[in-house]
Scaffold this motif. Structure first.
Motif, PDB file in Angstrom:
ATOM      1  N   ILE A  92     -15.701   7.614  96.567  1.00 14.29           N
ATOM      2  CA  ILE A  92     -14.762   6.815  95.774  1.00 14.29           C
ATOM      3  C   ILE A  92     -14.712   7.333  94.340  1.00 14.29           C
ATOM      4  O   ILE A  92     -13.636   7.478  93.759  1.00 14.29           O
ATOM      5  CB  ILE A  92     -15.147   5.317  95.817  1.00 14.29           C
ATOM      6  CG1 ILE A  92     -14.971   4.769  97.237  1.00 14.29           C
ATOM      7  CG2 ILE A  92     -14.318   4.516  94.823  1.00 14.29           C
ATOM      8  CD1 ILE A  92     -15.544   3.382  97.445  1.00 14.29           C
ATOM      9  N   ALA A  93     -15.888   7.630  93.775  1.00 20.94           N
ATOM     10  CA  ALA A  93     -15.949   8.152  92.408  1.00 20.94           C
ATOM     11  C   ALA A  93     -15.206   9.481  92.300  1.00 20.94           C
ATOM     12  O   ALA A  93     -14.501   9.722  91.319  1.00 20.94           O
ATOM     13  CB  ALA A  93     -17.404   8.324  91.969  1.00 20.94           C
ATOM     14  N   ARG A 110      -8.224  13.743  98.300  1.00 18.63           N
ATOM     15  CA  ARG A 110      -9.410  12.898  98.054  1.00 18.63           C
ATOM     16  C   ARG A 110      -9.228  11.515  98.672  1.00 18.63           C
ATOM     17  O   ARG A 110     -10.180  10.937  99.203  1.00 18.63           O
ATOM     18  CB  ARG A 110      -9.678  12.811  96.552  1.00 18.63           C
ATOM     19  CG  ARG A 110     -10.222  14.120  95.970  1.00 18.63           C
ATOM     20  CD  ARG A 110     -10.595  13.987  94.505  1.00 18.63           C
ATOM     21  NE  ARG A 110      -9.436  13.964  93.632  1.00 18.63           N
ATOM     22  CZ  ARG A 110      -8.878  15.046  93.078  1.00 18.63           C
ATOM     23  NH1 ARG A 110      -9.402  16.235  93.280  1.00 18.63           N
ATOM     24  NH2 ARG A 110      -7.832  14.928  92.297  1.00 18.63           N
ATOM     25  N   LEU A 111      -8.015  10.974  98.644  1.00 17.77           N
ATOM     26  CA  LEU A 111      -7.740   9.672  99.240  1.00 17.77           C
ATOM     27  C   LEU A 111      -7.862   9.735 100.762  1.00 17.77           C
ATOM     28  O   LEU A 111      -8.501   8.872 101.379  1.00 17.77           O
ATOM     29  CB  LEU A 111      -6.348   9.178  98.843  1.00 17.77           C
ATOM     30  CG  LEU A 111      -5.933   7.828  99.439  1.00 17.77           C
ATOM     31  CD1 LEU A 111      -6.849   6.718  98.922  1.00 17.77           C
ATOM     32  CD2 LEU A 111      -4.486   7.523  99.107  1.00 17.77           C
ATOM     33  N   ILE A 112      -7.294  10.743 101.365  1.00 17.24           N
ATOM     34  CA  ILE A 112      -7.374  10.898 102.818  1.00 17.24           C
ATOM     35  C   ILE A 112      -8.826  10.981 103.266  1.00 17.24           C
ATOM     36  O   ILE A 112      -9.219  10.402 104.280  1.00 17.24           O
ATOM     37  CB  ILE A 112      -6.558  12.131 103.273  1.00 17.24           C
ATOM     38  CG1 ILE A 112      -5.065  11.861 103.100  1.00 17.24           C
ATOM     39  CG2 ILE A 112      -6.884  12.506 104.713  1.00 17.24           C
ATOM     40  CD1 ILE A 112      -4.187  13.089 103.268  1.00 17.24           C
ATOM     41  N   ARG A 113      -9.644  11.663 102.496  1.00 20.28           N
ATOM     42  CA  ARG A 113     -11.055  11.806 102.840  1.00 20.28           C
ATOM     43  C   ARG A 113     -11.757  10.453 102.942  1.00 20.28           C
ATOM     44  O   ARG A 113     -12.650  10.264 103.764  1.00 20.28           O
ATOM     45  CB  ARG A 113     -11.760  12.661 101.811  1.00 20.28           C
ATOM     46  CG  ARG A 113     -13.226  12.805 102.137  1.00 20.28           C
ATOM     47  CD  ARG A 113     -13.893  13.646 101.112  1.00 20.28           C
ATOM     48  NE  ARG A 113     -15.262  13.866 101.492  1.00 20.28           N
ATOM     49  CZ  ARG A 113     -16.247  13.852 100.640  1.00 20.28           C
ATOM     50  NH1 ARG A 113     -16.010  13.623  99.377  1.00 20.28           N
ATOM     51  NH2 ARG A 113     -17.467  14.064 101.039  1.00 20.28           N
ATOM     52  N   LEU A 114     -11.357   9.518 102.110  1.00 18.08           N
ATOM     53  CA  LEU A 114     -11.999   8.190 102.122  1.00 18.08           C
ATOM     54  C   LEU A 114     -11.891   7.529 103.493  1.00 18.08           C
ATOM     55  O   LEU A 114     -12.780   6.781 103.893  1.00 18.08           O
ATOM     56  CB  LEU A 114     -11.381   7.289 101.051  1.00 18.08           C
ATOM     57  CG  LEU A 114     -11.585   7.716  99.604  1.00 18.08           C
ATOM     58  CD1 LEU A 114     -10.870   6.759  98.661  1.00 18.08           C
ATOM     59  CD2 LEU A 114     -13.060   7.815  99.259  1.00 18.08           C
ATOM     60  N   PHE A 115     -10.817   7.823 104.203  1.00 18.30           N
ATOM     61  CA  PHE A 115     -10.603   7.201 105.513  1.00 18.30           C
ATOM     62  C   PHE A 115     -11.461   7.820 106.619  1.00 18.30           C
ATOM     63  O   PHE A 115     -11.519   7.280 107.721  1.00 18.30           O
ATOM     64  CB  PHE A 115      -9.123   7.235 105.879  1.00 18.30           C
ATOM     65  CG  PHE A 115      -8.300   6.354 104.986  1.00 18.30           C
ATOM     66  CD1 PHE A 115      -8.233   4.987 105.208  1.00 18.30           C
ATOM     67  CD2 PHE A 115      -7.628   6.878 103.895  1.00 18.30           C
ATOM     68  CE1 PHE A 115      -7.499   4.156 104.375  1.00 18.30           C
ATOM     69  CE2 PHE A 115      -6.885   6.062 103.051  1.00 18.30           C
ATOM     70  CZ  PHE A 115      -6.825   4.701 103.291  1.00 18.30           C
ATOM     71  N   PHE A 116     -12.109   8.941 106.331  1.00 16.41           N
ATOM     72  CA  PHE A 116     -12.968   9.562 107.332  1.00 16.41           C
ATOM     73  C   PHE A 116     -14.395   8.998 107.326  1.00 16.41           C
ATOM     74  O   PHE A 116     -15.128   9.166 108.295  1.00 16.41           O
ATOM     75  CB  PHE A 116     -12.988  11.085 107.153  1.00 16.41           C
ATOM     76  CG  PHE A 116     -11.735  11.727 107.662  1.00 16.41           C
ATOM     77  CD1 PHE A 116     -11.566  11.956 109.019  1.00 16.41           C
ATOM     78  CD2 PHE A 116     -10.712  12.069 106.797  1.00 16.41           C
ATOM     79  CE1 PHE A 116     -10.398  12.529 109.502  1.00 16.41           C
ATOM     80  CE2 PHE A 116      -9.541  12.640 107.267  1.00 16.41           C
ATOM     81  CZ  PHE A 116      -9.387  12.868 108.624  1.00 16.41           C
ATOM     82  N   GLN A 117     -14.783   8.317 106.262  1.00 19.65           N
ATOM     83  CA  GLN A 117     -16.132   7.748 106.201  1.00 19.65           C
ATOM     84  C   GLN A 117     -16.362   6.718 107.313  1.00 19.65           C
ATOM     85  O   GLN A 117     -17.394   6.778 107.976  1.00 19.65           O
ATOM     86  CB  GLN A 117     -16.388   7.135 104.818  1.00 19.65           C
ATOM     87  CG  GLN A 117     -17.844   7.055 104.467  1.00 19.65           C
ATOM     88  CD  GLN A 117     -18.429   8.406 104.078  1.00 19.65           C
ATOM     89  OE1 GLN A 117     -17.742   9.419 103.999  1.00 19.65           O
ATOM     90  NE2 GLN A 117     -19.710   8.434 103.845  1.00 19.65           N
ATOM     91  N   PRO A 118     -15.427   5.798 107.556  1.00 17.91           N
ATOM     92  CA  PRO A 118     -15.630   4.869 108.683  1.00 17.91           C
ATOM     93  C   PRO A 118     -15.735   5.603 110.026  1.00 17.91           C
ATOM     94  O   PRO A 118     -16.471   5.165 110.912  1.00 17.91           O
ATOM     95  CB  PRO A 118     -14.399   3.971 108.644  1.00 17.91           C
ATOM     96  CG  PRO A 118     -13.915   4.046 107.231  1.00 17.91           C
ATOM     97  CD  PRO A 118     -14.244   5.438 106.768  1.00 17.91           C
ATOM     98  N   VAL A 119     -15.023   6.711 110.172  1.00 20.24           N
ATOM     99  CA  VAL A 119     -15.111   7.497 111.403  1.00 20.24           C
ATOM    100  C   VAL A 119     -16.532   8.019 111.586  1.00 20.24           C
ATOM    101  O   VAL A 119     -17.092   7.959 112.694  1.00 20.24           O
ATOM    102  CB  VAL A 119     -14.090   8.661 111.389  1.00 20.24           C
ATOM    103  CG1 VAL A 119     -14.302   9.603 112.573  1.00 20.24           C
ATOM    104  CG2 VAL A 119     -12.668   8.130 111.356  1.00 20.24           C
ATOM    105  N   LEU A 120     -17.126   8.512 110.509  1.00 19.30           N
ATOM    106  CA  LEU A 120     -18.506   9.005 110.589  1.00 19.30           C
ATOM    107  C   LEU A 120     -19.484   7.880 110.929  1.00 19.30           C
ATOM    108  O   LEU A 120     -20.427   8.077 111.699  1.00 19.30           O
ATOM    109  CB  LEU A 120     -18.907   9.679 109.272  1.00 19.30           C
ATOM    110  CG  LEU A 120     -18.210  10.996 108.956  1.00 19.30           C
ATOM    111  CD1 LEU A 120     -18.562  11.461 107.548  1.00 19.30           C
ATOM    112  CD2 LEU A 120     -18.576  12.066 109.979  1.00 19.30           C
ATOM    113  N   ILE A 121     -19.261   6.717 110.357  1.00 16.11           N
ATOM    114  CA  ILE A 121     -20.134   5.564 110.631  1.00 16.11           C
ATOM    115  C   ILE A 121     -20.060   5.197 112.112  1.00 16.11           C
ATOM    116  O   ILE A 121     -21.096   5.047 112.783  1.00 16.11           O
ATOM    117  CB  ILE A 121     -19.750   4.371 109.731  1.00 16.11           C
ATOM    118  CG1 ILE A 121     -20.082   4.697 108.268  1.00 16.11           C
ATOM    119  CG2 ILE A 121     -20.454   3.094 110.195  1.00 16.11           C
ATOM    120  CD1 ILE A 121     -19.460   3.751 107.267  1.00 16.11           C
ATOM    121  N   ILE A 122     -18.853   5.082 112.638  1.00 12.49           N
ATOM    122  CA  ILE A 122     -18.673   4.748 114.054  1.00 12.49           C
ATOM    123  C   ILE A 122     -19.246   5.855 114.935  1.00 12.49           C
ATOM    124  O   ILE A 122     -19.889   5.585 115.957  1.00 12.49           O
ATOM    125  CB  ILE A 122     -17.183   4.498 114.376  1.00 12.49           C
ATOM    126  CG1 ILE A 122     -16.669   3.276 113.614  1.00 12.49           C
ATOM    127  CG2 ILE A 122     -16.962   4.340 115.877  1.00 12.49           C
ATOM    128  CD1 ILE A 122     -17.352   1.973 113.956  1.00 12.49           C
TER     129      ILE A 122
END
Length: 139
Positions: A92-93, A110-122
């Motif tokens: 986010i920073a 950078r914004l698109i990348r933020l949406f991949f974090q939940p994918v990694l968590i799942i």
């Protein structure tokens, strides 16, 4: 059900994610340290290089566990998911501050990348069978 049976596909994805974490850890500890420092928020009270080194060590341990310690895969899956949550403020920073790193040189990237974090968590939870354990009705 501390160590549920997982499919071959889950096992392959667990090993891929673990290998990815080991690869990232090597980057943290060697040639990509400066790139990773760009993701450390300024409000973290430790030096950016120290944060990168410590997170690299954690990544290595988690990756090693994902690949080689299948008996403890659920614990490693949950720990890795938590790790992804903890490092999300860095992503986010990077977006808020417009910091270029890892080819993320536009606000859109950078914004698109933020949406991949939940994918990694799942991914971490699914590939280790941790989702099955966490949502099991057995207490």
């Amino acid at each position: 059900m501390l160590n549920p049976k997982t499919s071959t596909v889950q096992t392959v994805f667990r090993i891929i994610l673990g290998a990815f974490m080991i690869w990232a850890a090597i980057g943290h500890l060697t040639l990509q340290r400066q790139e990773f420092q760009a993701q450390v928020p300024d409000w973290i009270p430790l030096g950016k290089d120290l944060v990168v080194i410590l997170s690299g060590i954690v990544e290595f341990v988690l990756g090693f566990g994902m690949v080689f310690l299948a008996r403890h895969k659920v614990k490693f899956g949950i720990a890795l998911a938590i790790f992804y949550v903890l490092i999300f403020p860095g992503n986010i920073a990077q977006y808020i501050n417009g910091t270029d790193a890892f080819g993320l040189d536009t606000d859109q990237k950078r914004l698109i990348r933020l949406f991949f974090q939940p994918v990694l968590i799942i991914w971490a939870l699914w590939s280790t069978g941790a989702l099955k354990v966490l949502f099991s009705k057995k207490g």
